[in-house]
Structures are given as C-alpha cells and as structure tokens.
Design an enzyme around this catalytic site. Sequence first.
Site, mmCIF file in Angstrom:
data_model
loop_
_atom_site.group_PDB
_atom_site.id
_atom_site.type_symbol
_atom_site.label_atom_id
_atom_site.label_comp_id
_atom_site.label_asym_id
_atom_site.label_seq_id
_atom_site.Cartn_x
_atom_site.Cartn_y
_atom_site.Cartn_z
ATOM 1 N N GLU A 1 7.351 -4.949 -1.877
ATOM 2 C CA GLU A 1 8.103 -3.677 -1.906
ATOM 3 C C GLU A 1 8.228 -3.124 -0.474
ATOM 4 O OE1 GLU A 1 9.725 -2.305 -4.238
ATOM 5 O OE2 GLU A 1 9.017 -3.338 -6.013
ATOM 6 N N CYS B 1 6.976 -2.741 -9.057
ATOM 7 C CA CYS B 1 8.365 -2.261 -9.023
ATOM 8 C C CYS B 1 8.459 -0.833 -9.562
ATOM 9 C CB CYS B 1 9.229 -3.248 -9.820
ATOM 10 S SG CYS B 1 10.900 -2.675 -10.114
HETATM 11 C C1 LIG Z 1 13.050 -3.768 -4.945
HETATM 12 C C2 LIG Z 1 12.908 -2.693 -6.013
HETATM 13 N N1 LIG Z 1 11.654 -2.358 -6.439
HETATM 14 C C3 LIG Z 1 11.551 -1.378 -7.393
HETATM 15 C C4 LIG Z 1 12.632 -0.717 -7.888
HETATM 16 C C5 LIG Z 1 12.463 0.374 -8.908
HETATM 17 N N2 LIG Z 1 12.551 -0.126 -10.246
HETATM 18 C C6 LIG Z 1 13.883 -1.115 -7.435
HETATM 19 N N3 LIG Z 1 15.006 -0.534 -7.903
HETATM 20 N N4 LIG Z 1 14.010 -2.105 -6.477
#
Ligand SMILES: Cc1ncc(CN)c(N)n1
Length: 226
Positions: A206, A136
């Site tokens: 992701e 993330c």
């Molecule tokens: C799905 C997702 N992945 C990562 C991030 C970044 N923290 C986010 N805001 N959203």
Amino acid sequence: MLTDKMTTDAEPIIYEIYNGDFIQGLIRGDIDRDSVIHYLQADALYLDEFAKIYAMLIAKTGSREMIKYLLGQMEFVFDGESGAHDTLAQAVGMPYEEIIESGEWFPSADHYIKHMYYNVYARGNIAFTLSAMAPCPYVYRRIAGLAMENNDFEEDHPYREWFEFYNNDMDATVGVMFDIIDNESQMMTEEVAVLRKNFMESAEHELRFFNMAATKERWMEVGVNA
Ligand SMILES: Cc1ncc(CN)c(N)n1
C-alpha cells in the site's frame, strides 16, 4: 488475536503513508494532478483484479455464508469505490473513463496484485489470500481516520469526500475479513507466521502504491515498453 498483532505490526507503515507526499498532497489539496491521474489509472485496474480474486475465493470455499460475504464484497469494490474514484476525477477536472483508458499495471501495483494472486494459487485456505487482501480496506480506513482526526476539511475541499468515504464505509469489510483470518488461524501452527507476513507485505505494498502515484512510477522505456 492474530489480527491485533497484524495491525500493530503495520502501524509504522500507516504513519509512513499518512506523512507521505500523496496523502499530504490530498490533505493540502495541492497534489500534482498527474499523480492523481496515475493513481486512478493504476487503481481502476487494481480494483478489477481485487474483485476477480474475491471470485476465485468463492470457488475455494464451501460455506454459503462465506460465498454471500465474498459476493457482497465484489459488489462493494465495483459500486462503492467508484464514488471515491469519481471524487478524484472531479478534482482533476477530467472524465473518469478518459483517465483510465490509458492505464496499465505500473511496477508497484503489478507487484501488489501478483502478491495476492500468488496466494490464491499457492494456498488452499482462503485466509492466506485474505491476509494479503486485508490491508486494502484496513490501511485506507486507518489513513482516512487520521486525516479526519487531524484536519477540519472545508465543505468545498476537493478531496474531503475521498477521506470521508474511507473513514465511514470500510468497517463491515474489515471486520468480517479479520474475523475469518482470526478464526482460520486458530487451527494453524507455524503457518500463522505466513498469514502475518502476507498482511505486513501488503501493508508495505500500500505504501509503495501511493509512492508509485506520487512519483508517477513507470516501467523503463526500453524494448517492448519503449
Ligand atoms: C491500492 C488500493 N488499496 C486499497 C484501496 C481501498 N479499497 C484501493 N482503492 N486501492
């Protein structure tokens, strides 16, 4: 170190994301506004769950230092990332609260969130969940870094601040998460492969999350979803 192997494993996915419709649409500034709205609706829910998972990890750890780190990360998810979301909401010209009021766990976001929750419930060592959580901050820092390296965003580019945020503000989160994973993995044998797979799967989650927004993915309109 294990996290060096994890980040090497994930490189092809980083480029797949960077060259994908969502990120390239943000870079060009011509992304379908409904995709940005879809992303925000899913991401607002995702970040709430991410914060709750940090809270669950607090309950599973003994060290005060770890608890302080996890509390700090909850704060960051709630406060820090709201700026990134505000940039996107401003770019599509819609109030953020109005955008997210009709959000739901779209299929790929649902799968990603449950991958993290599974590790919270199924594993004792928090390194298993952190390995699923680490892409993330890591993936976003990497994508934003590529975008800043390869583009000279005008001052008034609608998404410049989104890239700048993730390029500048993720080092502390990534660094400590990686340190915990590397330290815990030193005491493991065959379970290291599970940590590595958890990271790889979340890197792909992701990719699926961005593709979900680009395609405005939804559940089939049948039965209770009709
Ligand atoms: C799905 C997702 N992945 C990562 C991030 C970044 N923290 C986010 N805001 N959203």
